[in-house]
Design an enzyme around this catalytic site. Structure first.
Site, PDB file in Angstrom:
ATOM      1  N   THR A 148       0.848  -1.173   0.000  1.00 19.11           N
ATOM      2  CA  THR A 148       0.000   0.000   0.000  1.00 19.11           C
ATOM      3  C   THR A 148       0.884   1.223   0.000  1.00 19.11           C
ATOM      4  O   THR A 148       1.806   1.309   0.801  1.00 19.11           O
ATOM      5  CB  THR A 148      -0.890   0.004   1.250  1.00 19.11           C
ATOM      6  OG1 THR A 148      -1.514  -1.266   1.317  1.00 19.11           O
ATOM      7  CG2 THR A 148      -1.953   1.054   1.175  1.00 19.11           C
ATOM      8  N   GLY A 149       0.633   2.094  -0.934  1.00 19.01           N
ATOM      9  CA  GLY A 149       1.461   3.291  -1.016  1.00 19.01           C
ATOM     10  C   GLY A 149       0.632   4.506  -0.689  1.00 19.01           C
ATOM     11  O   GLY A 149      -0.506   4.402  -0.210  1.00 19.01           O
ATOM     12  N   GLY A 150       1.210   5.658  -0.943  1.00 16.77           N
ATOM     13  CA  GLY A 150       0.535   6.897  -0.619  1.00 16.77           C
ATOM     14  C   GLY A 150      -0.787   7.060  -1.333  1.00 16.77           C
ATOM     15  O   GLY A 150      -1.732   7.612  -0.786  1.00 16.77           O
ATOM     16  N   GLY A 206      -2.513   4.517  -3.178  1.00 17.45           N
ATOM     17  CA  GLY A 206      -3.377   3.383  -3.436  1.00 17.45           C
ATOM     18  C   GLY A 206      -2.681   2.083  -3.111  1.00 17.45           C
ATOM     19  O   GLY A 206      -1.545   2.065  -2.670  1.00 17.45           O
ATOM     20  N   LYS A 248      -1.825  -0.752  -9.732  1.00 14.08           N
ATOM     21  CA  LYS A 248      -1.903   0.204  -8.635  1.00 14.08           C
ATOM     22  C   LYS A 248      -3.304   0.763  -8.632  1.00 14.08           C
ATOM     23  O   LYS A 248      -3.698   1.502  -9.531  1.00 14.08           O
ATOM     24  CB  LYS A 248      -0.881   1.302  -8.853  1.00 14.08           C
ATOM     25  CG  LYS A 248      -0.849   2.273  -7.732  1.00 14.08           C
ATOM     26  CD  LYS A 248       0.350   3.133  -7.913  1.00 14.08           C
ATOM     27  CE  LYS A 248       0.438   4.172  -6.819  1.00 14.08           C
ATOM     28  NZ  LYS A 248       1.504   5.109  -7.159  1.00 14.08           N
ATOM     29  N   ASP A 305       9.598  12.195  -4.737  1.00 14.50           N
ATOM     30  CA  ASP A 305       9.299  11.255  -3.653  1.00 14.50           C
ATOM     31  C   ASP A 305      10.235  10.053  -3.713  1.00 14.50           C
ATOM     32  O   ASP A 305       9.807   8.914  -3.658  1.00 14.50           O
ATOM     33  CB  ASP A 305       7.829  10.825  -3.711  1.00 14.50           C
ATOM     34  CG  ASP A 305       7.417  10.048  -2.457  1.00 14.50           C
ATOM     35  OD1 ASP A 305       8.166  10.086  -1.464  1.00 14.50           O
ATOM     36  OD2 ASP A 305       6.350   9.408  -2.485  1.00 14.50           O
TER      37      ASP A 305
END
Ligand SMILES: *[C@@H]1O[C@H](CO)[C@@H](O)[C@H](O)[C@H]1NC(C)=O
Ligand SMILES: *[C@@H]1O[C@H](CO)[C@@H](O)[C@H](O)[C@H]1NC(C)=O
Ligand SMILES: *[C@@H]1O[C@H](CO)[C@@H](O)[C@H](O)[C@H]1NC(C)=O
Ligand SMILES: *[C@@H]1O[C@H](CO)[C@@H](O)[C@H](O)[C@H]1NC(C)=O
Ligand SMILES: *[C@@H]1O[C@H](CO)[C@@H](O)[C@H](O)[C@H]1NC(C)=O
Ligand SMILES: *[C@@H]1O[C@H](CO)[C@@H](O)[C@H](O)[C@H]1NC(C)=O
Ligand SMILES: *[C@@H]1O[C@H](CO)[C@@H](O)[C@H](O)[C@H]1NC(C)=O
Ligand SMILES: *[C@@H]1O[C@H](CO)[C@@H](O)[C@H](O)[C@H]1NC(C)=O
Length: 911
Positions: free
Chosen positions: A631-633, A635, A651, A751
């Site tokens: 799980t990322g920023g 989604g 994603k 990022d």
């Protein structure tokens, strides 16, 4: 109300409800049959303590015994607390521990807890097991002396939490303790003398702290000990001879301290020992002959000390030895012939000593040997032909000695060989033709010898060759034209010889070549255009393995044509994207507007197949949690195996976010960027799907996941050796240099973190996640929202909102350090802001899960990575290097490290 708005808001409400339910179910174990009334429970002090801790949020309608991680005894009192996922930033002290008197077992490892360890923990008089490890946020904590009141404790693990302060001597009251793990923290002060009272201790690990003083003699009282690790501290003084009383010791790990004096001969009494690690200290005197009694030894590392005298003959008795590392000492005398008895030996590192005499023929018995490094000594005599019997050899370094005679013909038997370094010796005669069968050879260095005769044409068959140095010999004849077909060759030095005739055309394709000081060589470099050369080489296809994979910056101009054509393709895809996107968008809106079943549209343009929306739904069982890989920023990421067998990563944007216009914007941004970006170290985007219920991107799948995860788990981290780590840093640098300097307008990633560096099955790095990237064009550069990951954000972003390439450079510096340290370099970053710790050596910060790098070239690369990383972390953005410079530096660097790694301090690197 607007006709088509209604279904979509209903969807959102349903989705919010489902999401909330999912979140709640993540934290709470489903309510069991015993649904007691909430009012009676809230009266209990225990329930109150759990509720007030806020670790589980507001659970007023649930029995506290049903909470995730909580186990109650028959009387409804909390008995065990096991790992669960706490609410973010939950503090360890917000639990009222004195309300939970029946706790016997606490395993809150890796729960994301922050804060410190409260004194009240000492009231848990029934506790037998306490594990707070891997809560990296316990940065405010010290070890409370009240821990000494936990008289029933058998296991105490507070490792990898970043707690600081001293080890309280009260810990010696824990008379039942069997395991004490306090490693990987910021503990300082002495090891308490009283530690010798822990008679039942079986495993003690205090490594990776800042402990000072000497090892207390009382350690000899811990006779039950099987594992003792005090490595990577700042311990001084001698190794206490009392250590010989630890008859059950299996592993003794004292490396990377400042210990001096001799290795006590009594160490020979440790008959159960399998691993002995004493490297990177200041140990002197000779290696005691009693070491020959350690018959069970599998690994022995005594390197990077000041040991002198000969290698004892008795070493031949260590029949189980797999790794022997004695490099970087002052050992002299010959390599004892008895070494031939070590038939299980895989690694033999004796380099950087003062060994003399000839290489014993008995070395031919080491049939398991893969790595042999005896370079940088004063060995003389011939290379024994018995070396041809070492069929497992992968790397052979014998450079910088005084070896004489020919290179034995038998070298051709070493079918696995990738590196052969024999430079700087007195070798004569011609290069044996048998070298031409070493199909795996990548590096051949025979320079600075007295080799004569011709350069064998057979070298042109060694398709894996990257580095060839035959300079400073007496070679004659013409340069074999075959060399130019070597697809991976990046370095060719034939200077200072007697070569004559024409220079083969297209040799210029080799990134770095030198032919100087060959007086009879025709000086004219053939004037064929570089594009023609590529044509020629492509067609000849001697090796049938395509083109150099890593494009040397120096060759950039040469492949302009190639790039231009790629750009053409990129532009077409971009057009495709615009058309496709608009098409999708209008169709989606249309389907919404007509109220028919919703647009399930996939735009896949960068992929050699068709992906249907149904395929993806089928492959992930409608985005079942089982297929979620992260799980990322923005989604969650899913793994989907398509009907064709091909695996892709999806994603999926969280719907709530996808509805937010700024996220929609990010989504398009990411798609647009990635479509235009093509680099071998950047994750490929195949396309995207838009659907009423979700939006997602379809990416190339990276088998090994993120660098962050790979470094976090010990098993995976130790699989990523030093060479791989250096390559990860290099690949990231090349990818960022491409984004900053080869894309117009430049792309700032914004990022970069170890979460966004992904690894494929070969552990090669790829930069991912352009969700926050944006085109850096002058008129929008001042309106930015802080993006990025905490711990990687450049300090200037705290006071200026202007994002430049230099912010990426900073984040890259953090990732580079993290890669070689194996963990986020948090405390080093903060100490950079003040004065760096004196005395801190580079070996102090390297990932302790890997054996220290032994090859001087690899060590040189690690030093380069560290040096570059520190330059990137410069608080002043203008003083940071550009990614282009970093990328070039990494491409050109081939230097071996002159001084032993252990002698290089961080202060030196900051210069
Ligand atoms: C917890 O939830 C209950 C019931 O929904 C509510 O009455 C109470 O105010 C909540 N407490 C807090 C601290 O939010
Ligand atoms: C913690 O629990 C104890 C015993 O139940 C109680 O006496 C004390 O007041 C509590 N402390 C706090 C801060 O709630
Ligand atoms: C503590 O928890 C970690 C992570 O779950 C585990 O690896 C470790 O072995 C535990 N320590 C003890 C002493 O059981
Ligand atoms: C707990 O430990 C502290 C500090 O070591 C000590 O002063 C105190 O007397 C102990 N309390 C009990 C109940 O043993
Ligand atoms: C523990 O070690 C110390 C120092 O070596 C020694 O003086 C003492 O007698 C030992 N105590 C016991 C109980 O063995
Ligand atoms: C080891 O090798 C030496 C010399 O090759 C030999 O004399 C000796 O018998 C061997 N065995 C042992 C146990 O050292
Ligand atoms: C999805 O799976 C179901 C059941 O296995 C099958 O009937 C259906 O045809 C599949 N759909 C696609 C598009 O493959
Ligand atoms: C950037 O800043 C300048 C000066 O502060 C301002 O005039 C301009 O409108 C800003 N640009 C954007 C896109 O906000």
């Amino acid at each position: 109300m607007n006709q088509h708005a209604t279904p979509s808001s209903v969807y959102s409400i349903v989705l919010i409800a489902i999401t909330m339910a999912a979140i709640v179910s993540l934290f709470l174990v489903p309510s069991s049959a015993k649904s007691s009334s909430p009012s009676s429970l809230s009266s209990s002090a225990e329930a109150k303590a759990l509720l007030n801790s806020d670790w589980w949020g507001n659970f007023s309608s649930i029995n506290h015994c049903d909470l995730a991680g909580i186990v109650c005894n028959g009387a409804g009192s909390v008995n065990r607390m096991e790992s669960f996922l706490s609410y973010p930033y939950s503090r360890l002290e917000s639990m009222n521990w004195s309300s939970l008197p029946n706790l016997e077992y606490i395993d809150l490892s890796d729960c994301g807890l922050t804060g410190g360890i409260p004194n009240e923990i000492g009231t848990l008089s029934k506790l037998t097991h306490l594990n707070f490890s891997l809560n990296h946020g316990l940065t405010e904590g010290v070890l409370p002396p009240t821990l000494g009141n936990l008289s029933q404790l058998v296991h105490l693990d507070i490792s990898e939490t970043n707690i600081k302060g001293p080890i309280p001597s009260s810990i010696s009251n824990l008379s039942r303790l069997a395991k004490l793990f306090l490693h990987s923290n910021l503990l300082d002060g002495f090891i308490p003398r009283e530690i010798g009272r822990l008679k039942n201790l079986v495993e003690l690990n205090l490594s990776l702290n800042y402990l000072v003083g000497s090892i207390p003699k009382s350690i000899g009282n811990l006779t039950a000990l099987t594992r003792l690790s005090l490595s990577s501290n700042r311990l001084t003084g001698c190794i206490p001879p009392e250590i010989s009383k630890l008859k059950n010791l299996v592993e003794l790990n004292l490396f990377s301290n400042h210990l001096d004096g001799p290795i006590p001969p009594s160490i020979g009494n440790l008959s159960a020992l399998t691993y002995l690690f004493l490297s990177s200290n200041n140990l002197n005197h000779s290696i005691p002959i009693e070491i020959g009694n350690l018959k069970k030894l599998v690994g022995m590392e005594l390197d990077s000390n000041y040991l002198r005298g000969p290698i004892p003959h008795e070493i031949g008795k260590l029949k189980n030895l797999g790794e022997l590392s004695l490099f970087g000492n002052n050992l002299h005398g010959p390599i004892p012939p008895s070494i031939g008895n070590l038939t299980d030996l895989t690694y033999l590192y004796l380099f950087s000593n003062k060994l003399d005499g000839s290489i014993p023929a008995s070395i031919g018995h080491l049939s398991s040997l893969s790595y042999l490094d005896i370079s940088l000594n004063q060995l003389n005599g011939p290379i024994p032909s018995e070396i041809g019997e070492l069929k497992s050899l992968i790397k052979v370094w014998m450079d910088h000695n005084k070896l004489q005679g020919p290179i034995p013909q038998e070298i051709g038997n070493l079918a696995c060989l990738t590196d052969l370094d024999l430079n700087d010796n007195l070798l004569a005669s011609h290069i044996p033709l048998s070298i031409g069968v070493l199909k795996n050879l990548e590096r051949l260095s025979l320079s600075t010898n007295f080799l004569n005769g011709y350069i064998p044409r057979q070298l042109g068959r060694l398709c894996n060759l990257e580095y060839v140095n035959l300079a400073r010999n007496d070679l004659k004849g013409t340069i074999p034209g075959e060399l130019k077909y070597l697809p991976k060759l990046k370095y060719l030095d034939l200077s200072h010889n007697n070569l004559f005739g024409k220079i083969p055309d297209c040799l210029c394709l080799v990134g770095n070549f030198s032919l100087s000081y060959n007086p009879q060589l025709e000086s004219q470099i053939p004037n064929r255009s570089r594009n023609e050369c590529y044509e020629v080489c492509n067609q000849a296809n001697y090796c049938s393995s395509g083109f150099p994979s890593e494009v040397d910056t120096k060759k950039r101009t040469m492949i302009l044509a190639l790039v231009l054509s790629l750009l053409g393709i990129a532009f077409l895809s971009f057009l495709g994207f615009v058309v496709c996107f608009c098409f999708c968008k209008s169709r989606t809106i249309q389907s919404e507007a007509t109220g028919t079943n919703h647009g399930d549209i996939c735009c896949i343009w960068n992929y050699d197949g068709r992906i249907a929306y149904e395929d993806i739904i089928n492959a992930t069982n409608d985005f079942d949690i089982r297929y979620c890989i992260g799980t990322g920023g923005y989604g969650s990421v899913y793994r989907a195996q398509l009907p064709s067998g091909k695996v892709v990563a999806l994603k999926k944007l969280h719907r709530l976010e996808a509805e937010d216009p700024t996220f929609d914007h990010c989504f398009r941004n990411e798609v647009q960027m990635l479509t235009n970006v093509r680099h071998k170290n950047i994750v490929k985007l195949y396309g995207f799907c838009l659907h009423n219920r979700c939006m997602f991107l379809v990416y190339e799948y990276m088998e090994k996941g993120s660098l962050f995860c790979a470094l976090r788990f010990n098993a995976e981290a130790s699989e990523i050796g030093w060479i791989k780590r250096v390559n990860i840093v290099k690949a990231t640098a090349h990818a960022l240099s491409y984004l900053h300097h080869d894309c117009t307008p430049p792309i700032v990633h914004r990022d970069i973190s170890s979460n966004n560096i992904l690894l494929n099955s070969q552990l090669e790095a790829f930069v991912a996640d352009f969700g926050t990237a944006r085109l850096l064009n002058p008129d929008s550069s001042n309106q930015t929202v802080i993006a990025g990951t905490y711990g990687y954000i450049a300090p200037e972003l705290a006071y200026t909102m202007v994002v430049t390439e230099k912010c990426d450079v900073y984040s890259f510096g953090v990732v580079a350090l993290e890669t070689i340290m194996g963990k986020h370099p948090g405390d080093i970053l903060s100490s950079l802001r003040s004065l760096p710790r004196e005395n801190m050596m580079i070996t102090d910060i390297l990932d302790p899960r890997l054996p220290p790098p032994t090859n001087p070239i690899v060590a040189g690369n690690i030093v380069l990575v560290a040096k570059m990383a520190f330059a990137c972390l410069c608080p002043e953005p203008r003083s940071r290097p550009t990614m282009l410079r970093l990328s070039q530096e990494f491409l050109s660097h081939k230097k071996a490290l002159a001084a032993p790694l252990a002698t290089i301090s961080l202060l030196q690197l900051l210069k």
